[in-house]
Write a protein that holds these residues in place. Structure first.
Motif, PDB file in Angstrom:
ATOM      1  N   LEU A 126      20.711  39.687  52.471  1.00 55.34           N
ATOM      2  CA  LEU A 126      21.049  38.460  53.198  1.00 55.34           C
ATOM      3  C   LEU A 126      21.741  37.443  52.286  1.00 55.34           C
ATOM      4  N   ALA A 127      21.278  37.345  51.051  1.00 53.91           N
ATOM      5  CA  ALA A 127      21.875  36.388  50.116  1.00 53.91           C
ATOM      6  C   ALA A 127      23.337  36.723  49.829  1.00 53.91           C
ATOM      7  N   TYR A 128      23.630  38.002  49.624  1.00 57.53           N
ATOM      8  CA  TYR A 128      25.004  38.388  49.287  1.00 57.53           C
ATOM      9  C   TYR A 128      25.927  38.383  50.503  1.00 57.53           C
ATOM     10  N   LEU A 129      25.393  38.626  51.683  1.00 57.77           N
ATOM     11  CA  LEU A 129      26.227  38.485  52.886  1.00 57.77           C
ATOM     12  C   LEU A 129      26.743  37.052  52.991  1.00 57.77           C
ATOM     13  N   ALA A 130      25.874  36.098  52.758  1.00 60.15           N
ATOM     14  CA  ALA A 130      26.293  34.694  52.791  1.00 60.15           C
ATOM     15  C   ALA A 130      27.232  34.364  51.629  1.00 60.15           C
ATOM     16  N   ALA A 131      26.957  34.922  50.456  1.00 63.23           N
ATOM     17  CA  ALA A 131      27.802  34.657  49.290  1.00 63.23           C
ATOM     18  C   ALA A 131      29.216  35.208  49.497  1.00 63.23           C
ATOM     19  N   MET A 132      29.304  36.398  50.075  1.00 63.97           N
ATOM     20  CA  MET A 132      30.628  36.975  50.342  1.00 63.97           C
ATOM     21  C   MET A 132      31.355  36.180  51.418  1.00 63.97           C
ATOM     22  N   ARG A 133      30.627  35.794  52.453  1.00 63.68           N
ATOM     23  CA  ARG A 133      31.219  34.999  53.536  1.00 63.68           C
ATOM     24  C   ARG A 133      31.793  33.687  53.018  1.00 63.68           C
ATOM     25  N   ASP A 134      31.101  33.076  52.076  1.00 63.48           N
ATOM     26  CA  ASP A 134      31.461  31.735  51.617  1.00 63.48           C
ATOM     27  C   ASP A 134      32.300  31.734  50.341  1.00 63.48           C
ATOM     28  N   ARG A 135      32.672  32.891  49.846  1.00 64.04           N
ATOM     29  CA  ARG A 135      33.412  32.915  48.581  1.00 64.04           C
ATOM     30  C   ARG A 135      34.796  32.293  48.768  1.00 64.04           C
ATOM     31  N   LYS A 136      35.323  31.763  47.680  1.00 69.36           N
ATOM     32  CA  LYS A 136      36.606  31.077  47.755  1.00 69.36           C
ATOM     33  C   LYS A 136      37.768  32.016  47.440  1.00 69.36           C
ATOM     34  N   ASP A 137      38.943  31.553  47.729  1.00 69.55           N
ATOM     35  CA  ASP A 137      40.171  32.295  47.435  1.00 69.55           C
ATOM     36  C   ASP A 137      40.368  32.327  45.917  1.00 69.55           C
ATOM     37  N   ARG A 138      40.487  33.531  45.357  1.00 69.19           N
ATOM     38  CA  ARG A 138      40.706  33.653  43.916  1.00 69.19           C
ATOM     39  C   ARG A 138      42.017  34.376  43.603  1.00 69.19           C
ATOM     40  N   MET A 139      42.992  34.259  44.493  1.00 66.65           N
ATOM     41  CA  MET A 139      44.284  34.873  44.204  1.00 66.65           C
ATOM     42  C   MET A 139      44.947  34.232  42.986  1.00 66.65           C
ATOM     43  N   GLU A 140      44.770  32.931  42.810  1.00 69.73           N
ATOM     44  CA  GLU A 140      45.344  32.274  41.637  1.00 69.73           C
ATOM     45  C   GLU A 140      44.680  32.773  40.350  1.00 69.73           C
ATOM     46  N   VAL A 141      43.387  33.064  40.437  1.00 71.93           N
ATOM     47  CA  VAL A 141      42.695  33.644  39.281  1.00 71.93           C
ATOM     48  C   VAL A 141      43.311  35.001  38.937  1.00 71.93           C
ATOM     49  N   TRP A 142      43.540  35.798  39.989  1.00 70.33           N
ATOM     50  CA  TRP A 142      44.154  37.119  39.794  1.00 70.33           C
ATOM     51  C   TRP A 142      45.557  36.982  39.207  1.00 70.33           C
ATOM     52  N   LYS A 143      46.359  36.103  39.766  1.00 71.83           N
ATOM     53  CA  LYS A 143      47.741  35.925  39.307  1.00 71.83           C
ATOM     54  C   LYS A 143      47.796  35.482  37.851  1.00 71.83           C
ATOM     55  N   ASN A 144      46.892  34.579  37.480  1.00 68.77           N
ATOM     56  CA  ASN A 144      46.988  33.911  36.181  1.00 68.77           C
ATOM     57  C   ASN A 144      46.170  34.565  35.077  1.00 68.77           C
ATOM     58  N   PHE A 145      45.397  35.578  35.414  1.00 69.29           N
ATOM     59  CA  PHE A 145      44.624  36.263  34.366  1.00 69.29           C
ATOM     60  C   PHE A 145      45.592  36.928  33.388  1.00 69.29           C
ATOM     61  N   ASN A 146      45.387  36.687  32.104  1.00 67.44           N
ATOM     62  CA  ASN A 146      46.354  37.125  31.092  1.00 67.44           C
ATOM     63  C   ASN A 146      46.171  38.559  30.627  1.00 67.44           C
ATOM     64  N   GLY A 147      44.981  39.131  30.863  1.00 63.99           N
ATOM     65  CA  GLY A 147      44.743  40.497  30.433  1.00 63.99           C
ATOM     66  C   GLY A 147      45.308  41.513  31.410  1.00 63.99           C
ATOM     67  N   LYS A 148      45.053  42.769  31.144  1.00 60.44           N
ATOM     68  CA  LYS A 148      45.511  43.847  32.027  1.00 60.44           C
ATOM     69  C   LYS A 148      44.778  43.779  33.364  1.00 60.44           C
ATOM     70  N   LYS A 149      45.480  44.182  34.415  1.00 58.58           N
ATOM     71  CA  LYS A 149      44.892  44.163  35.758  1.00 58.58           C
ATOM     72  C   LYS A 149      45.162  45.487  36.470  1.00 58.58           C
ATOM     73  N   LEU A 150      44.100  46.023  37.063  1.00 55.84           N
ATOM     74  CA  LEU A 150      44.155  47.278  37.806  1.00 55.84           C
ATOM     75  C   LEU A 150      43.696  47.039  39.235  1.00 55.84           C
ATOM     76  N   MET A 151      44.398  47.648  40.186  1.00 57.64           N
ATOM     77  CA  MET A 151      43.915  47.649  41.562  1.00 57.64           C
ATOM     78  C   MET A 151      44.031  49.050  42.132  1.00 57.64           C
TER      79      MET A 151
END
Length: 253
Positions: free
Chosen positions: A174-199
């Motif tokens: 129940l705690a993580y369902l609410a945490a996932m529902r309420d999480r913020k947009d982190r696309m800028e974090v993804w864009k600006n991360f300086n290390g290697k990125k895999l998807m």
């Protein structure tokens, strides 16, 4: 307290499981990846053997817990790979630590927040679990994580993951369902991360739509789509995804 398993020697690699999963899901991967890295498979607080002492939690709070755990265990500049919920945690960790991470990977995950439809689904799930419990939810939750054509082929794996999922605490789910529902947009974090990125994305993923995954591609060093795969590429395309991880880890960065 973060319960974890440690294997191998070399640069640190942290593998974070998804929702209603645990560190056991990475057994095959960790054995292979431990040939070149020190691999840490963790149980997020509230899943597996890691307790959750509260009724609610945010992804930011989970990130702080993991940062403290890394300091306690002297884990310096790791690569962090997260599956689904684990990817959301990875991004929260990247936001918190920045260059303190060497590389990050989203395995059937996204930097985008839940849209309105997804939020409604989370709320319905919360109501269902409060009324019917975790076991009944897990029975209907796990099979659709696999693409339809794989549900017979991987019947035993689905049963295994269902059994593991039923070990999840009601409080944690129940705690993580609410945490996932309420999480913020982190696309800028993804864009600006300086290390290697895999998807790694599944074309038939019902939980993380491929259209959203493709929007990450311009900002990703290594982007891969798995054909005929749903949300569980580490099982539906085990060797392929393991090889993709191994190749990503070999690259300088």
């Amino acid at each position: 307290m973060i319960i974890f398993e440690k294997k191998g020697q070399g640069k640190p690699l942290i593998l974070i499981h998804g929702f209603c999963e645990s560190k056991e899901m990475w057994i095959t991967f960790s054995e292979e990846l431990a040939k070149s890295h020190t691999v840490y498979c963790i149980d997020l607080p509230g899943f597996g053997a890691s307790p959750l002492q509260r009724d609610s939690i945010t992804l930011e709070e989970v990130a702080v817990m993991l940062h403290d755990w890394m300091e306690e265990n002297r884990i310096d500049h790791p690569t962090v790979i997260g599956h689904s919920l684990g990817g959301y945690v990875t991004l929260a960790l990247a936001e918190l630590m920045g260059n303190g991470l060497t590389a990050i990977g989203l395995f059937h995950s996204t930097a985008f927040p839940d849209d309105a439809e997804k939020k409604k689904t989370r709320n319905k799930t919360i109501t269902f679990i409060k009324k019917h419990g975790v076991d009944k939810f897990i029975d209907s939750f796990v099979p659709p994580l696999f693409s339809e054509q794989h549900r017979i082929t991987y019947k035993d794996k689905i049963e295994e993951l269902t059994a593991l999922g039923k070990k999840s605490s009601k409080k944690g789910v129940l705690a993580y369902l609410a945490a996932m529902r309420d999480r913020k947009d982190r696309m800028e974090v993804w864009k600006n991360f300086n290390g290697k990125k895999l998807m790694i994305a599944g074309v038939l993923d019902g939980a993380v739509k491929i259209e959203g995954s493709r929007m990450h591609k311009p900002f990703t060093d290594d982007y891969f789509e798995l054909q005929e795969v749903g949300h569980m590429g580490m099982f539906e395309a085990e060797q392929e995804t393991l090889t993709l991880l191994q190749e990503f880890l070999k690259k300088p960065g």
